[in-house]
Scaffold this active site. Sequence first.
Site, PDB file in Angstrom:
ATOM      1  N   SER A  30       0.832  -1.200   0.000  1.00 27.71           N
ATOM      2  CA  SER A  30       0.000   0.000   0.000  1.00 27.71           C
ATOM      3  C   SER A  30       0.866   1.250   0.000  1.00 27.71           C
ATOM      4  O   SER A  30       0.395   2.335  -0.359  1.00 27.71           O
ATOM      5  CB  SER A  30      -0.925   0.003   1.220  1.00 27.71           C
ATOM      6  N   HIS A  77      -4.658  13.205   1.451  1.00 26.54           N
ATOM      7  CA  HIS A  77      -3.991  13.016   0.171  1.00 26.54           C
ATOM      8  C   HIS A  77      -4.454  14.066  -0.831  1.00 26.54           C
ATOM      9  O   HIS A  77      -5.410  14.800  -0.588  1.00 26.54           O
ATOM     10  CB  HIS A  77      -4.278  11.612  -0.394  1.00 26.54           C
ATOM     11  N   LYS A 105      -6.420  11.467  -5.875  1.00 26.76           N
ATOM     12  CA  LYS A 105      -6.443  10.095  -5.359  1.00 26.76           C
ATOM     13  C   LYS A 105      -7.873   9.575  -5.407  1.00 26.76           C
ATOM     14  O   LYS A 105      -8.788  10.193  -4.857  1.00 26.76           O
ATOM     15  CB  LYS A 105      -5.891  10.038  -3.938  1.00 26.76           C
ATOM     16  N   GLY A 107      -4.844   3.168   0.855  1.00 29.83           N
ATOM     17  CA  GLY A 107      -4.347   1.834   1.158  1.00 29.83           C
ATOM     18  C   GLY A 107      -3.441   1.825   2.374  1.00 29.83           C
ATOM     19  O   GLY A 107      -3.448   0.872   3.168  1.00 29.83           O
TER      20      GLY A 107
END
Length: 233
Positions: free
Chosen positions: A96, A130, A134, A140
Site C-alpha cells: 500500500s 492526500h 487520489k 491503502g
Amino acid sequence: MKIALLGYGRMGKEIEKIALQRGHEIVIKSNSSDDYDIKLADVAIDFSVPTSAFQNISNCINNNIPVISGTTGWLEKYDDAVTLCNQKKGAFIYASNFSLGVNIFFELNNQLAKMMNSLSDYKISMEEIHHTKKLDAPSGTAITLAEGIIEHSQKTDWELDGAASETSIPIVAKRIPDVPGTHSIDYTSEVDTIEIKHTAHNRKGFALGAVVAAEWIIDKTGVFSMKDVLNIR
C-alpha cells in the site's frame, strides 16, 4: 534492468526519474491495460488505477515477468493474484506504500497498538490526507495501519467518516490539492493524547522504494512484501 511502467501518471513519472538515475532502462510506459508487450521487460512496476491493476498484474504473472504493484483500491482481487502467482511460480509484491519511512511507521503502529490494548481509557482515531486526484478512500496506507491495529488490539474493523462503534477504528479521509500523503493515529484520554504521524514531503520516497523492490525481486519466486525487501522483522 528493463522496466515496464504500467501507469504513467505522476507516480510513474517519478519512478522513471529514479530508475534512470539508478541505471535502468524504461521499455514500456503505458496507461492502458492491453496496449503493451510485457515480454519486453525484465520487471514491471504497476501504479495504474484500480480498474486496471488486476489485469496488469495477471498479464505479468502469466508471462513470467516479476511485478511490483502500488495501486490501491483493487484488493478484493488480491487473493486471486496470490493464487495465480503461486500457480505460475511467479514473483509479486503488493504494498500500500513503498516508502521506507512509512514501512517503519507501520511497525511503530503495530508496537503502539500492542502497548495501548489494555488501556481502555484511550480512544483511537485515524486521519489520512492526500491530493485530490487520489481515487480511493481511505488510502491503502490507512487500511494497512488499521489492519495492524486490529491484529494487535480488541478492534475488529474500521469505519470511514462516520460514527465508529466501540470495536471499530474511525478513519477521517481528506483530499487537499498537492498533498503527497499524511497519516496520523491518535490515542486520546481525558488527560492526554498520544499521536504518531507520518508526513510525506514529496513522492520521491514512494518512487525509490518501488524501484528498490523491483531490483530486489529479480530472480525470486513467490509473493512478498516490503518487510522482505527491507528485511524488517
